[in-house]
Design a protein around this motif. Sequence first.
Motif, PDB file in Angstrom:
ATOM      1  N   PHE A 229      12.348  37.186  15.842  1.00 54.95           N
ATOM      2  CA  PHE A 229      10.915  36.905  15.796  1.00 54.95           C
ATOM      3  C   PHE A 229      10.123  38.168  15.476  1.00 54.95           C
ATOM      4  O   PHE A 229       9.229  38.153  14.627  1.00 54.95           O
ATOM      5  N   VAL A 230      10.457  39.278  16.126  1.00 55.16           N
ATOM      6  CA  VAL A 230       9.732  40.530  15.905  1.00 55.16           C
ATOM      7  C   VAL A 230       9.928  41.029  14.473  1.00 55.16           C
ATOM      8  O   VAL A 230       8.968  41.466  13.818  1.00 55.16           O
ATOM      9  N   VAL A 231      11.159  40.951  13.966  1.00 55.63           N
ATOM     10  CA  VAL A 231      11.418  41.348  12.582  1.00 55.63           C
ATOM     11  C   VAL A 231      10.644  40.442  11.622  1.00 55.63           C
ATOM     12  O   VAL A 231      10.062  40.910  10.640  1.00 55.63           O
ATOM     13  N   GLY A 232      10.607  39.155  11.907  1.00 56.35           N
ATOM     14  CA  GLY A 232       9.856  38.225  11.074  1.00 56.35           C
ATOM     15  C   GLY A 232       8.369  38.525  11.065  1.00 56.35           C
ATOM     16  O   GLY A 232       7.719  38.493  10.015  1.00 56.35           O
ATOM     17  N   VAL A 233       7.808  38.837  12.224  1.00 57.03           N
ATOM     18  CA  VAL A 233       6.386  39.181  12.300  1.00 57.03           C
ATOM     19  C   VAL A 233       6.118  40.485  11.543  1.00 57.03           C
ATOM     20  O   VAL A 233       5.097  40.616  10.865  1.00 57.03           O
ATOM     21  N   ALA A 234       7.047  41.427  11.623  1.00 56.23           N
ATOM     22  CA  ALA A 234       6.893  42.670  10.859  1.00 56.23           C
ATOM     23  C   ALA A 234       6.854  42.376   9.357  1.00 56.23           C
ATOM     24  O   ALA A 234       6.036  42.946   8.625  1.00 56.23           O
ATOM     25  N   LEU A 235       7.722  41.475   8.909  1.00 52.95           N
ATOM     26  CA  LEU A 235       7.707  41.091   7.495  1.00 52.95           C
ATOM     27  C   LEU A 235       6.390  40.416   7.117  1.00 52.95           C
ATOM     28  O   LEU A 235       5.871  40.630   6.016  1.00 52.95           O
ATOM     29  N   LEU A 236       5.863  39.616   8.022  1.00 50.96           N
ATOM     30  CA  LEU A 236       4.575  38.971   7.750  1.00 50.96           C
ATOM     31  C   LEU A 236       3.451  39.997   7.641  1.00 50.96           C
ATOM     32  O   LEU A 236       2.548  39.847   6.824  1.00 50.96           O
ATOM     33  N   PHE A 237       3.502  41.056   8.456  1.00 55.10           N
ATOM     34  CA  PHE A 237       2.531  42.132   8.333  1.00 55.10           C
ATOM     35  C   PHE A 237       2.633  42.800   6.968  1.00 55.10           C
ATOM     36  O   PHE A 237       1.624  43.066   6.318  1.00 55.10           O
ATOM     37  N   ILE A 238       3.873  43.079   6.545  1.00 54.73           N
ATOM     38  CA  ILE A 238       4.082  43.740   5.263  1.00 54.73           C
ATOM     39  C   ILE A 238       3.627  42.858   4.107  1.00 54.73           C
ATOM     40  O   ILE A 238       2.944  43.312   3.187  1.00 54.73           O
ATOM     41  N   LEU A 239       4.006  41.587   4.150  1.00 49.76           N
ATOM     42  CA  LEU A 239       3.695  40.669   3.048  1.00 49.76           C
ATOM     43  C   LEU A 239       2.290  40.080   3.122  1.00 49.76           C
ATOM     44  O   LEU A 239       1.825  39.474   2.153  1.00 49.76           O
ATOM     45  N   ARG A 240       1.651  40.214   4.277  1.00 51.35           N
ATOM     46  CA  ARG A 240       0.321  39.631   4.510  1.00 51.35           C
ATOM     47  C   ARG A 240       0.311  38.130   4.192  1.00 51.35           C
ATOM     48  O   ARG A 240      -0.572  37.624   3.508  1.00 51.35           O
ATOM     49  N   ALA A 241       1.325  37.465   4.684  1.00 51.10           N
ATOM     50  CA  ALA A 241       1.477  36.026   4.428  1.00 51.10           C
ATOM     51  C   ALA A 241       1.588  35.291   5.758  1.00 51.10           C
ATOM     52  O   ALA A 241       2.610  34.729   6.093  1.00 51.10           O
ATOM     53  N   TRP A 242       0.501  35.322   6.536  1.00 53.83           N
ATOM     54  CA  TRP A 242       0.560  34.768   7.887  1.00 53.83           C
ATOM     55  C   TRP A 242       0.771  33.266   7.913  1.00 53.83           C
ATOM     56  O   TRP A 242       1.569  32.776   8.696  1.00 53.83           O
ATOM     57  N   TRP A 243       0.005  32.549   7.127  1.00 53.10           N
ATOM     58  CA  TRP A 243       0.150  31.098   7.159  1.00 53.10           C
ATOM     59  C   TRP A 243       0.615  30.644   5.801  1.00 53.10           C
ATOM     60  O   TRP A 243       0.018  31.033   4.812  1.00 53.10           O
ATOM     61  N   PRO A 244       1.672  29.938   5.715  1.00 47.81           N
ATOM     62  CA  PRO A 244       2.488  29.260   6.718  1.00 47.81           C
ATOM     63  C   PRO A 244       3.727  30.055   7.142  1.00 47.81           C
ATOM     64  O   PRO A 244       4.641  29.520   7.749  1.00 47.81           O
ATOM     65  N   GLY A 245       3.759  31.362   6.830  1.00 46.01           N
ATOM     66  CA  GLY A 245       4.928  32.172   7.165  1.00 46.01           C
ATOM     67  C   GLY A 245       5.272  32.203   8.640  1.00 46.01           C
ATOM     68  O   GLY A 245       6.440  32.233   9.015  1.00 46.01           O
ATOM     69  N   ILE A 246       4.255  32.170   9.504  1.00 50.21           N
ATOM     70  CA  ILE A 246       4.521  32.205  10.945  1.00 50.21           C
ATOM     71  C   ILE A 246       5.301  30.977  11.400  1.00 50.21           C
ATOM     72  O   ILE A 246       6.120  31.061  12.311  1.00 50.21           O
ATOM     73  N   ALA A 247       5.083  29.843  10.747  1.00 49.66           N
ATOM     74  CA  ALA A 247       5.849  28.635  11.090  1.00 49.66           C
ATOM     75  C   ALA A 247       7.322  28.837  10.769  1.00 49.66           C
ATOM     76  O   ALA A 247       8.199  28.435  11.546  1.00 49.66           O
ATOM     77  N   LEU A 248       7.603  29.474   9.651  1.00 50.70           N
ATOM     78  CA  LEU A 248       8.988  29.741   9.267  1.00 50.70           C
ATOM     79  C   LEU A 248       9.642  30.740  10.218  1.00 50.70           C
ATOM     80  O   LEU A 248      10.774  30.531  10.668  1.00 50.70           O
ATOM     81  N   VAL A 249       8.944  31.809  10.561  1.00 49.03           N
ATOM     82  CA  VAL A 249       9.477  32.826  11.479  1.00 49.03           C
ATOM     83  C   VAL A 249       9.745  32.218  12.851  1.00 49.03           C
ATOM     84  O   VAL A 249      10.810  32.430  13.448  1.00 49.03           O
ATOM     85  N   LEU A 250       8.808  31.458  13.352  1.00 46.69           N
ATOM     86  CA  LEU A 250       8.963  30.815  14.658  1.00 46.69           C
ATOM     87  C   LEU A 250      10.120  29.826  14.647  1.00 46.69           C
ATOM     88  O   LEU A 250      10.947  29.808  15.570  1.00 46.69           O
TER      89      LEU A 250
END
Length: 125
Positions: free
Chosen positions: A19-40
């Motif tokens: 989860f933490v690595v996924g959130v870090a990737l979302l920070f880098i890519l700036r793709a919060w939605w819908p990326g957070i659903a995939l990470v979760l």
Amino acid sequence: MTHQITSRKKAHAIAFALFVVGVALLFILRAWWPGIALVLGISIAARQYLLASYFDMAVSLVIFIGIFVIEAFKFSSPWYMPLLLVTGGCYVFFREFFGGSSVPEPEREEDLNHEIEEGEDPPSS
């Protein structure tokens, strides 16, 4: 009965790390939605896989990947997202309240055995 791959403690740690690595990737890519659903969804499914809850894993993946696909590809129907969320909520409700939410004694013993095996130091030569 299938045996879990690792102890609950280690499974939760691995899922949290994903989860933490996924959130870090979302920070880098700036793709919060819908990326957070995939990470979760991936972190929850990984924990369920490690605990040998294969049906729960499949349901989690269908729900979270479904949310990701619906939002990423902009499906136009207003019914898809509520249908997925209500289905997932009903599944969790019925599983927790009617499926026996307590951990059986053999699983507790297996957890303890996994933790003992994981904590053992290799023999020195």
